[in-house]
Design a protein around this motif. Structure first.
Motif, PDB file in Angstrom:
ATOM      1  N   LYS A 317       0.909  -1.218   0.022  1.00  0.00           N
ATOM      2  CA  LYS A 317       0.138   0.029  -0.123  1.00  0.00           C
ATOM      3  C   LYS A 317       0.787   1.237  -0.045  1.00  0.00           C
ATOM      4  CE  LYS A 317      -3.553   2.349   2.596  1.00  0.00           C
ATOM      5  NZ  LYS A 317      -4.339   2.328   3.955  1.00  0.00           N
ATOM      6  N   LYS A 318       1.991   1.210   0.809  1.00  0.00           N
ATOM      7  CA  LYS A 318       2.696   2.233   0.888  1.00  0.00           C
ATOM      8  C   LYS A 318       3.545   2.658  -0.171  1.00  0.00           C
ATOM      9  CE  LYS A 318       3.307   2.241   5.978  1.00  0.00           C
ATOM     10  NZ  LYS A 318       4.427   2.037   7.087  1.00  0.00           N
ATOM     11  N   GLN A 319       4.036   1.428  -1.157  1.00  0.00           N
ATOM     12  CA  GLN A 319       4.565   1.541  -2.339  1.00  0.00           C
ATOM     13  C   GLN A 319       3.609   2.190  -3.298  1.00  0.00           C
ATOM     14  OE1 GLN A 319       6.118  -2.366  -3.045  1.00  0.00           O
ATOM     15  NE2 GLN A 319       7.563  -2.109  -1.647  1.00  0.00           N
ATOM     16  N   GLY A 320       2.627   1.598  -3.362  1.00  0.00           N
ATOM     17  CA  GLY A 320       1.364   2.358  -4.232  1.00  0.00           C
ATOM     18  C   GLY A 320       1.227   3.697  -4.127  1.00  0.00           C
ATOM     19  N   GLN A 321       1.195   3.986  -3.029  1.00  0.00           N
ATOM     20  CA  GLN A 321       0.928   5.548  -2.669  1.00  0.00           C
ATOM     21  C   GLN A 321       2.149   6.214  -2.937  1.00  0.00           C
ATOM     22  OE1 GLN A 321       0.034   5.345   1.706  1.00  0.00           O
ATOM     23  NE2 GLN A 321      -2.104   5.210   1.216  1.00  0.00           N
ATOM     24  N   LYS A 322       3.349   5.953  -2.806  1.00  0.00           N
ATOM     25  CA  LYS A 322       4.373   6.506  -3.111  1.00  0.00           C
ATOM     26  C   LYS A 322       4.510   6.638  -4.614  1.00  0.00           C
ATOM     27  CE  LYS A 322       9.722   6.767  -2.322  1.00  0.00           C
ATOM     28  NZ  LYS A 322      10.623   5.873  -1.644  1.00  0.00           N
ATOM     29  N   ALA A 323       4.150   5.632  -5.252  1.00  0.00           N
ATOM     30  CA  ALA A 323       4.184   5.736  -6.993  1.00  0.00           C
ATOM     31  C   ALA A 323       3.273   6.667  -7.409  1.00  0.00           C
ATOM     32  CB  ALA A 323       4.022   4.234  -7.455  1.00  0.00           C
ATOM     33  N   GLN A 324       1.969   6.719  -6.783  1.00  0.00           N
ATOM     34  CA  GLN A 324       0.863   7.441  -7.184  1.00  0.00           C
ATOM     35  C   GLN A 324       1.419   8.997  -6.917  1.00  0.00           C
ATOM     36  OE1 GLN A 324      -1.922   6.933  -8.629  1.00  0.00           O
ATOM     37  NE2 GLN A 324      -2.434   8.943  -8.874  1.00  0.00           N
ATOM     38  N   GLU A 325       2.064   9.265  -5.921  1.00  0.00           N
ATOM     39  CA  GLU A 325       2.731  10.585  -5.493  1.00  0.00           C
ATOM     40  C   GLU A 325       3.589  10.917  -6.554  1.00  0.00           C
ATOM     41  OE1 GLU A 325       4.051  10.555  -1.551  1.00  0.00           O
ATOM     42  OE2 GLU A 325       1.970  10.298  -0.764  1.00  0.00           O
ATOM     43  N   GLN A 326       4.212  10.235  -6.978  1.00  0.00           N
ATOM     44  CA  GLN A 326       5.485  10.597  -8.003  1.00  0.00           C
ATOM     45  C   GLN A 326       4.764  10.622  -9.249  1.00  0.00           C
ATOM     46  OE1 GLN A 326       8.000   6.897  -7.819  1.00  0.00           O
ATOM     47  NE2 GLN A 326       9.193   7.917  -6.204  1.00  0.00           N
ATOM     48  N   ARG A 327       3.658   9.907  -9.788  1.00  0.00           N
ATOM     49  CA  ARG A 327       2.937  10.090 -10.996  1.00  0.00           C
ATOM     50  C   ARG A 327       2.472  11.633 -11.068  1.00  0.00           C
ATOM     51  NH1 ARG A 327       2.081   4.244 -10.692  1.00  0.00           N
ATOM     52  NH2 ARG A 327       0.076   4.976  -9.627  1.00  0.00           N
ATOM     53  N   SER A 328       1.716  11.707  -9.818  1.00  0.00           N
ATOM     54  CA  SER A 328       1.007  13.184  -9.636  1.00  0.00           C
ATOM     55  C   SER A 328       1.935  14.034  -9.768  1.00  0.00           C
ATOM     56  CB  SER A 328       0.421  13.303  -8.394  1.00  0.00           C
ATOM     57  OG  SER A 328      -0.365  12.496  -8.257  1.00  0.00           O
ATOM     58  N   GLU A 329       3.324  13.977  -9.154  1.00  0.00           N
ATOM     59  CA  GLU A 329       4.294  15.038  -9.435  1.00  0.00           C
ATOM     60  C   GLU A 329       4.761  15.344 -10.775  1.00  0.00           C
ATOM     61  OE1 GLU A 329       7.422  14.251  -6.611  1.00  0.00           O
ATOM     62  OE2 GLU A 329       6.204  14.767  -4.881  1.00  0.00           O
ATOM     63  N   LEU A 330       5.066  14.387 -11.367  1.00  0.00           N
ATOM     64  CA  LEU A 330       5.405  14.214 -12.677  1.00  0.00           C
ATOM     65  C   LEU A 330       4.351  14.905 -13.698  1.00  0.00           C
ATOM     66  CD1 LEU A 330       7.123  10.683 -13.184  1.00  0.00           C
ATOM     67  CD2 LEU A 330       8.296  12.880 -13.394  1.00  0.00           C
ATOM     68  N   SER A 331       3.330  14.489 -13.463  1.00  0.00           N
ATOM     69  CA  SER A 331       2.101  15.015 -14.342  1.00  0.00           C
ATOM     70  C   SER A 331       2.040  16.541 -13.900  1.00  0.00           C
ATOM     71  CB  SER A 331       0.691  14.517 -13.827  1.00  0.00           C
ATOM     72  OG  SER A 331      -0.194  15.113 -14.735  1.00  0.00           O
ATOM     73  N   ALA A 332       2.104  16.934 -12.511  1.00  0.00           N
ATOM     74  CA  ALA A 332       2.297  18.639 -12.578  1.00  0.00           C
ATOM     75  C   ALA A 332       3.396  19.049 -13.100  1.00  0.00           C
ATOM     76  CB  ALA A 332       2.079  18.725 -10.911  1.00  0.00           C
ATOM     77  N   ASP A 333       4.390  18.599 -13.131  1.00  0.00           N
ATOM     78  CA  ASP A 333       5.576  19.369 -13.605  1.00  0.00           C
ATOM     79  C   ASP A 333       5.381  19.364 -15.193  1.00  0.00           C
ATOM     80  OD1 ASP A 333       6.971  19.320 -11.234  1.00  0.00           O
ATOM     81  OD2 ASP A 333       8.296  17.720 -11.589  1.00  0.00           O
ATOM     82  N   ALA A 334       4.984  18.374 -15.885  1.00  0.00           N
ATOM     83  CA  ALA A 334       4.712  18.336 -17.322  1.00  0.00           C
ATOM     84  C   ALA A 334       3.498  19.512 -17.639  1.00  0.00           C
ATOM     85  CB  ALA A 334       4.107  17.008 -17.620  1.00  0.00           C
ATOM     86  N   ARG A 335       2.564  19.553 -16.798  1.00  0.00           N
ATOM     87  CA  ARG A 335       1.500  20.800 -17.109  1.00  0.00           C
ATOM     88  C   ARG A 335       2.186  21.950 -16.767  1.00  0.00           C
ATOM     89  NH1 ARG A 335      -1.759  17.187 -14.139  1.00  0.00           N
ATOM     90  NH2 ARG A 335      -1.724  18.464 -12.218  1.00  0.00           N
ATOM     91  N   GLN A 336       3.300  22.225 -15.945  1.00  0.00           N
ATOM     92  CA  GLN A 336       3.771  23.403 -15.772  1.00  0.00           C
ATOM     93  C   GLN A 336       4.601  23.770 -16.969  1.00  0.00           C
ATOM     94  OE1 GLN A 336       5.938  23.524 -12.201  1.00  0.00           O
ATOM     95  NE2 GLN A 336       6.398  25.694 -12.120  1.00  0.00           N
ATOM     96  N   MET A 337       5.422  22.850 -17.522  1.00  0.00           N
ATOM     97  CA  MET A 337       6.327  23.050 -18.475  1.00  0.00           C
ATOM     98  C   MET A 337       5.621  23.506 -19.852  1.00  0.00           C
ATOM     99  SD  MET A 337       9.161  19.924 -18.071  1.00  0.00           S
ATOM    100  CE  MET A 337       9.834  20.385 -19.591  1.00  0.00           C
ATOM    101  N   GLU A 338       4.607  22.961 -19.806  1.00  0.00           N
ATOM    102  CA  GLU A 338       3.470  23.051 -21.210  1.00  0.00           C
ATOM    103  C   GLU A 338       3.149  24.487 -20.985  1.00  0.00           C
ATOM    104  OE1 GLU A 338       0.319  20.305 -21.081  1.00  0.00           O
ATOM    105  OE2 GLU A 338       1.666  18.746 -21.864  1.00  0.00           O
ATOM    106  N   SER A 339       2.676  24.952 -19.804  1.00  0.00           N
ATOM    107  CA  SER A 339       2.052  26.406 -19.551  1.00  0.00           C
ATOM    108  C   SER A 339       3.186  27.441 -19.747  1.00  0.00           C
ATOM    109  CB  SER A 339       1.783  26.502 -18.033  1.00  0.00           C
ATOM    110  OG  SER A 339       1.234  27.668 -17.800  1.00  0.00           O
ATOM    111  N   GLN A 340       4.344  26.982 -19.356  1.00  0.00           N
ATOM    112  CA  GLN A 340       5.525  27.905 -19.672  1.00  0.00           C
ATOM    113  C   GLN A 340       5.932  28.023 -21.254  1.00  0.00           C
ATOM    114  OE1 GLN A 340       8.401  26.386 -17.238  1.00  0.00           O
ATOM    115  NE2 GLN A 340       8.028  27.282 -15.195  1.00  0.00           N
ATOM    116  N   GLU A 341       5.923  26.956 -21.900  1.00  0.00           N
ATOM    117  CA  GLU A 341       6.026  26.969 -23.241  1.00  0.00           C
ATOM    118  C   GLU A 341       4.974  27.878 -24.025  1.00  0.00           C
ATOM    119  OE1 GLU A 341       6.326  22.907 -24.518  1.00  0.00           O
ATOM    120  OE2 GLU A 341       8.449  22.770 -23.544  1.00  0.00           O
ATOM    121  N   SER A 342       3.724  27.588 -23.796  1.00  0.00           N
ATOM    122  CA  SER A 342       2.746  28.393 -24.530  1.00  0.00           C
ATOM    123  C   SER A 342       2.718  29.749 -23.933  1.00  0.00           C
ATOM    124  CB  SER A 342       1.250  27.873 -23.890  1.00  0.00           C
ATOM    125  OG  SER A 342       1.161  27.869 -22.582  1.00  0.00           O
ATOM    126  N   SER A 343       3.303  30.211 -22.805  1.00  0.00           N
ATOM    127  CA  SER A 343       3.547  31.673 -22.557  1.00  0.00           C
ATOM    128  C   SER A 343       4.405  32.153 -23.391  1.00  0.00           C
ATOM    129  CB  SER A 343       3.514  31.759 -21.165  1.00  0.00           C
ATOM    130  OG  SER A 343       4.588  31.210 -20.385  1.00  0.00           O
TER     131      SER A 343
END
Length: 343
Positions: A317-343
């Protein structure tokens, strides 16, 4: 530290064994408790049948490779290890204890705890429901056959022939199970709404069987043959047996390329043994004087498997939660990069 707490059912079992040790059923109370135990076992398997949902089984039944390995682990790997323990017999603890180890090895898997741990760890719950339920149903047929096939009946005091065993199993276990499943269309809704009450019925039935069995065992001097050292050896043997099966199942699931969710299902459905099926079945398969000592390894293994599997489920369960948090962070970073590129 909650992982290492005694399971509430185990506490009740210990209290029941102590009660039978100090106040065993004697004389005229023996046939009364035997009749009550037979009725309780019938009710237990009737409720098992009523709880079995065909829809859930069908939903998870397509994953045949997973189910095939779990059945192999339950009814081939475990019995092979049980035979190995008897052949090895590293400690002189008496024939009945080794018979008890072999008996627990031929039992089906648990249903409720296998599904619960699979769900907690993030496994394939639909497949777990299917596999655990199928194991419980097949165990009604396979376990008695394995008793006759693997155990030296004459050596261990079993006076019952194979046809008599099968007949008693059919009458006392399978018939109530089938009737309960047929009745599901009328009582299924009530069963789903009162699962806690059904669980209490299960526990009461098991405790009645244990009290009756240990009363007979106490009268026949069980505590003169089983000391603290024997109980500690059963504990160590149960832990070793479980760890070996878990290691084999983990290796096989990765070797055969199962997904993480399926790996979790294999670990928890392929390494558990059912107290709810094992204690009532022992009441039918073995002479009354030997039941108490034969089910001792099963009772101790029950607690060991809950503690170890709870620890493993929490890790997953802890491993799954950690993996989910990492995926969420990567997704947030990707959205931030897309936002910076579009601006």
């Amino acid at each position: 530290m909650g992982v290492f707490r005694l399971d509430p059912m185990m506490v009740k079992l210990i209290i029941t064994v102590m009660l039978a040790s100090f106040l065993p059923a004697r004389g005229g109370f023996v046939p009364f408790f035997e009749g009550l135990t037979t009725a309780a076992i019938a009710l237990l398997f009737f409720m098992h049948g009523a709880k079995l949902s065909r829809e859930k089984i069908i939903a998870g039944s397509s994953h045949w490779r997973l189910h095939l390995w779990i059945m192999f682990s339950t009814f081939v790997l475990f019995p092979a290890l049980g035979l190995l323990v008897i052949w090895w017999h590293p400690v002189d603890v008496g024939r009945e204890i080794y018979t008890g180890f072999l008996y627990l090895c031929i039992l089906p898997a648990t249903v409720q705890s296998s599904i619960a741990f699979t769900s907690l760890a993030g496994g394939n719950v639909a497949a777990a429901v299917c596999s655990a339920s199928a194991s419980s149903l097949l165990g009604v047929f396979i376990s008695p056959l394995l008793v006759g096939l693997l155990m030296d009946i004459h050596q261990h005091g079993g006076a019952m022939n194979g046809l008599e065993q099968i007949g008693k199993i059919m009458l006392q276990l399978l018939l109530p199970f089938v009737l309960g499943h047929i009745s599901r269309r009328w009582i299924g809704g009530w069963v789903e709404r009162h699962r806690s009450l059904i669980g209490q019925t299960d526990q009461t039935s098991i405790l009645l069987v244990v009290y009756t069995a240990f009363s007979e065992a106490v009268v026949n001097g069980i505590w003169h043959r089983v000391g603290v050292s024997t109980l500690l050896w059963i504990l160590a043997g149960s832990l070793l047996l479980l760890l070996v099966v878990l290691a084999i199942n983990l290796t096989a699931s990765r070797l055969f390329g199962f997904s993480r969710a399926d790996e979790i299902t294999i670990l928890f459905c392929g390494s558990k043994k059912s107290l709810a099926n094992g204690v009532p079945m022992a009441n039918i398969l073995f002479p009354a004087a030997t039941i108490g000592i034969i089910v001792l390894p099963l009772m101790i293994f029950h607690q060991v498997q809950l503690m170890v599997c709870s620890f493993i489920a929490q890790r997953y369960k802890k491993q799954g939660q950690k993996a989910q948090e990492q995926r969420s962070e990567l997704s947030a970073d990707a959205r931030q990069m897309e936002s910076q590129e579009s601006s």
